[in-house]
Design an enzyme around this catalytic site. Structure first.
Site, mmCIF file in Angstrom:
data_model
loop_
_atom_site.group_PDB
_atom_site.id
_atom_site.type_symbol
_atom_site.label_atom_id
_atom_site.label_comp_id
_atom_site.label_asym_id
_atom_site.label_seq_id
_atom_site.Cartn_x
_atom_site.Cartn_y
_atom_site.Cartn_z
ATOM 1 N N CYS A 293 0.831 -1.211 0.000
ATOM 2 C CA CYS A 293 0.000 0.000 0.000
ATOM 3 C C CYS A 293 0.863 1.258 0.000
ATOM 4 O O CYS A 293 0.875 2.029 0.980
ATOM 5 C CB CYS A 293 -0.902 -0.009 1.219
ATOM 6 S SG CYS A 293 -1.926 -1.470 1.234
ATOM 7 N N GLU A 294 1.627 1.454 -1.018
ATOM 8 C CA GLU A 294 2.454 2.648 -1.194
ATOM 9 C C GLU A 294 2.551 2.887 -2.692
ATOM 10 O O GLU A 294 2.767 1.927 -3.454
ATOM 11 C CB GLU A 294 3.904 2.425 -0.707
ATOM 12 C CG GLU A 294 4.078 2.032 0.720
ATOM 13 C CD GLU A 294 3.992 3.194 1.696
ATOM 14 O OE1 GLU A 294 4.092 4.356 1.263
ATOM 15 O OE2 GLU A 294 3.791 2.921 2.886
#
Ligand SMILES: Cc1ncc(COP(=O)(O)O)c(C=O)c1O
Length: 429
Positions: free
Chosen positions: A342-343
């Site tokens: 999640c980046e």
């Protein structure tokens, strides 16, 4: 030259089809070639055969026990930067007399462990570290061999994050203060001067910065001699680059020749600390396409390996070749290869022209043997992946994939949190 080649349109590691390993073990995983590792070590080490030398593999680049063992069997030593690396090195059977201890922040515990283990020498990087090492050695009734890592203020012409030999970098002692520092060391009861060292940066693709640094070190050694301080070792660090994309770094033979042409000293043993040049192109990361997604702006290929498995592209914007494990005749597209983290910085390639890969395809992320697994983490609570060594027509798992139990090993919920009193009141209480 490496042993990841196509045969009948199938990528092989030596004689093993990469797809066979993926089928047996699942993905993602790191895959190293034994023959390539050995060949790279021999090419590097052998290039210095005309001078007394010791090749101390920089194990921060890859610290798997099996890989260290391979280099130990080849007669190599290691360059370490922590107590943990020392533990691994000893476990792999590296001779302590072939271990040099680098690093800017050694703790007293690290020093104690290394003194106990009788490592060859400490490359020290500050006046305070020197004082502490003298104190620790005294307390243990030992003498520590030291080499001051000097900062020669030379631009290695590489990525700023892996440039270490400039005055603005945190590393080493300014070469202008080195003489004074050596004089102080020579008066300390529990230290002996073993050598002079430097490491100016990583992924260098030109020889001139290495030669310029050597010139400065030679000048310092001359001055030290002049005041009666002799050195046995000249540690030139690591840093020789590799081809990730279009780079054309010097061959270890050319590097060794440039060093030897400038060296002009018979009475010192040269220490070399190569990392990337030995293991970088001896390893790949194998990953599978989970999904593809096209937006009006971009095409994304979403794979099961993320920045926690290989952080180099996110950290340095590094290039890694992306090749199909099974060659297809699909059309070419421009896409980002991204992971499940999640980046937005979780990518392995950006705007890269490649085959229009589809769900289920296996991809090989090339040149991933150095600073790949060793920089991996559990971010997003992802178990760290397996490492596999291919040799001839066989493969060996040299690190098993972590499990969910591994993820929480060492964590505990304090007793008080398990008591009823600490729960929020509910309506019926
Ligand atoms: C002290 C020292 N020696 C050797 C190396 C190895 O560098 P490379 O992998 O570029 O050869 C490094 C890398 O950061 C280092 O800090």
């Amino acid at each position: 030259m490496h042993h990841f080649q196509y045969r009948n349109n199938e990528l092989h590691c030596e004689d093993v089809p990469v797809s066979r390993i993926a089928k047996d073990l699942g993905t993602p995983f790191y895959l190293y070639s034994y023959a390539t590792l050995r060949q790279h070590f021999r090419a590097f080490d052998g290039a210095f055969n005309d001078v007394p030398h010791l090749t101390c593999f920089a194990m921060k680049s890859n610290s798997n026990l099996a890989i260290l063992k391979l280099f130990a069997l080849e007669g190599g030593g290691v360059d370490i930067v922590s107590g943990g690396e020392l533990y691994r090195a000893l476990k792999a059977g590296i001779d302590p007399k072939k271990i040099v201890y680098s690093g800017v922040g050694k703790t007293s515990e690290d020093m104690e462990y290394a003194l106990q283990s009788r490592v060859l020498m400490f490359n020290v990087e500050s006046s305070q570290e020197i004082l502490l090492l003298n104190e620790m050695a005294g307390r243990m009734g030992k003498k520590a061999g030291i080499s001051i890592r000097v900062n020669p203020d030379i631009d290695p012409q590489t990525h700023p994050y892996i440039s270490t030999g400039l005055r603005e970098n945190k590393f080493g002692i300014d070469i202008r203060n080195a003489l004074e520092e050596y004089t102080r060391v020579s008066g300390m009861r529990n230290l002996t001067v073993s050598g002079v060292s430097c490491h100016i940066g990583s992924q260098l693709t030109r020889l001139s910065p290495f030669v310029d640094a050597l010139k400065k070190l030679k000048e310092l050694i001359g001055k030290l001699k002049g005041i009666g301080i002799g050195v046995s070792y000249l540690d030139l660090g690591g840093g020789l680059g590799i081809t990730y994309d279009q780079e054309e770094p010097p061959h270890p033979r050319e590097y060794a020749k440039a060093i030897q042409d400038e060296l002009d000293m018979k009475d010192v043993t040269v220490i070399l600390e190569p990392g990337r040049v030995i293991v970088g192109n001896a390893g790949i990361l194998v990953t599978r396409v989970l999904y593809t997604k096209t937006t009006p702006e971009k095409s994304f290929i979403i794979v099961d390996a993320g920045m926690n498995d290989l952080i180099r592209p996110s950290l340095y914007g590094s290039f890694h070749g992306i090749e199909p494990v099974r060659v297809t005749c699909r059309r070419k597209i421009k896409a980002d290869v991204v992971g499940p983290i999640c980046e937005s910085s979780d990518f392995l390639a950006k705007d890269r022209e490649m085959d229009s890969f589809e769900t289920g395809d296996l991809l090989a992320i090339m040149s991933a043997g150095a600073y790949g697994f060793s920089m991996s983490s559990n971010y997003n609570s992802r178990p760290r992946i397996a490492e596999v060594l291919g040799k001839g027509d066989a493969y060996h798992v040299i690190r098993t994939r972590e499990s969910y139990e591994d993820l929480v090993r060492g964590e505990t919920i304090p007793e008080f949190m398990l008591k009823d009193d600490d729960r929020p009141p509910t309506a019926d209480r």
